[in-house]
Motif scaffolding. Structure first.
Motif, short mmCIF file in Angstrom:
data_model
loop_
_atom_site.label_atom_id
_atom_site.label_comp_id
_atom_site.label_asym_id
_atom_site.label_seq_id
_atom_site.Cartn_x
_atom_site.Cartn_y
_atom_site.Cartn_z
N LEU A 36 127.26 39.12 30.64
CA LEU A 36 127.03 39.33 29.26
C LEU A 36 128.00 39.04 28.21
N SER A 37 129.44 38.49 28.55
CA SER A 37 130.39 38.04 27.79
C SER A 37 130.10 36.39 27.43
N ASP A 38 129.08 36.30 26.98
CA ASP A 38 129.01 34.91 26.47
C ASP A 38 128.75 34.81 24.90
N GLY A 39 129.19 35.67 24.24
CA GLY A 39 129.24 35.63 22.78
C GLY A 39 127.76 35.64 22.22
N LYS A 40 126.60 35.90 22.85
CA LYS A 40 125.45 35.83 22.36
C LYS A 40 124.95 37.50 22.30
N TRP A 41 123.91 37.85 21.31
CA TRP A 41 123.48 39.18 21.30
C TRP A 41 122.39 39.24 22.54
N HIS A 42 122.63 40.47 23.08
CA HIS A 42 121.71 41.06 24.29
C HIS A 42 121.08 42.39 23.91
N HIS A 43 119.82 42.64 24.31
CA HIS A 43 119.31 43.84 24.40
C HIS A 43 119.31 44.60 25.80
N VAL A 44 119.79 45.73 25.69
CA VAL A 44 119.91 46.65 27.07
C VAL A 44 119.17 47.92 26.86
N GLU A 45 118.45 48.16 27.79
CA GLU A 45 117.54 49.45 27.75
C GLU A 45 117.95 50.10 29.36
N ILE A 46 118.10 51.39 29.12
CA ILE A 46 118.15 52.09 30.47
C ILE A 46 117.46 53.14 30.29
N LYS A 47 116.50 53.69 31.40
CA LYS A 47 115.50 54.65 31.49
C LYS A 47 115.91 55.48 32.56
N TRP A 48 116.19 56.84 32.34
CA TRP A 48 116.23 57.80 33.45
C TRP A 48 114.68 57.98 33.97
N MET A 49 114.49 58.03 34.93
CA MET A 49 113.27 58.38 35.55
C MET A 49 113.40 59.44 36.74
N SER A 50 112.38 60.11 37.19
CA SER A 50 112.39 61.21 38.22
C SER A 50 112.81 60.32 39.52
N GLY A 51 114.17 60.49 39.86
CA GLY A 51 114.70 59.98 41.02
C GLY A 51 115.01 58.64 41.02
N GLU A 52 115.14 57.93 40.07
CA GLU A 52 115.57 56.53 39.79
C GLU A 52 116.11 56.02 38.34
N VAL A 53 116.95 55.18 38.30
CA VAL A 53 117.26 54.80 37.05
C VAL A 53 116.98 53.24 36.87
N GLY A 60 113.36 42.13 29.63
CA GLY A 60 112.78 41.90 31.06
C GLY A 60 113.13 40.60 31.59
N GLN A 61 114.21 39.94 31.07
CA GLN A 61 114.69 38.68 31.69
C GLN A 61 115.38 38.99 32.99
N ARG A 62 116.14 40.10 32.93
CA ARG A 62 116.67 40.70 34.31
C ARG A 62 116.56 42.05 34.15
N GLU A 63 116.33 42.74 35.42
CA GLU A 63 115.98 44.00 35.53
C GLU A 63 116.29 44.42 36.75
N VAL A 64 116.44 45.86 36.94
CA VAL A 64 116.86 46.43 38.28
C VAL A 64 116.43 47.96 38.20
N THR A 65 115.69 48.36 39.37
CA THR A 65 115.57 49.84 39.37
C THR A 65 116.23 50.52 40.74
N GLU A 66 117.12 51.39 40.67
CA GLU A 66 117.82 51.83 41.71
C GLU A 66 117.48 53.37 41.99
N PRO A 67 117.50 53.69 43.08
CA PRO A 67 117.19 55.29 43.50
C PRO A 67 118.37 55.98 42.88
#
Length: 104
Positions: A36-53, A60-67
């Motif tokens: 993200l340190s590229d000087g451009k605007w970025h959109h970040v979204e974090i969702k806390w779900m049952s048992g995962e983040v 949606g260009q990059r995403e990850v779901t972890e327990p």
């Protein structure tokens, strides 16, 4: 960015070597290929779900779901800090530098 959750927990969203890093208590999630340190605007979204983040970068260009073993249900959000540490909240004064950039 730091979020105090309950009395003794905190979630931290930070840049580590230019990559998105999310931590809650002792659990850490790094967004792969999320430079993200590229000087451009970025959109970040974090969702806390049952048992995962879920972390989503740039609509949606990059995403990850972890327990997540830590439960967030029933806790309150005590304080949200953007830009740097706050000495009035002990758990949020970790070795994080001050934010340099723009937030919209």
């Amino acid at each position: 960015m730091s979020i105090q959750i309950g009395q003794n927990s905190s979630a931290v969203l930070s840049l580590v070597n230019g990559e998105m890093n999310y931590s809650f208590n002792s659990e850490v999630v790094t967004l792969p290929n999320g430079y993200l340190s590229d000087g451009k605007w970025h959109h970040v979204e974090i969702k806390w779900m049952s048992g995962e983040v879920w972390i989503n970068l740039d609509y949606g260009q990059r995403e990850v779901t972890e327990p997540a073993s830590s439960k967030l249900q029933g806790h309150y959000v005590g304080k949200i800090l953007i830009g740097g540490p706050d000495s009035s909240v002990g758990s949020l004064t970790a070795d994080y530098g001050y934010f340099e950039g723009c937030i919209q």
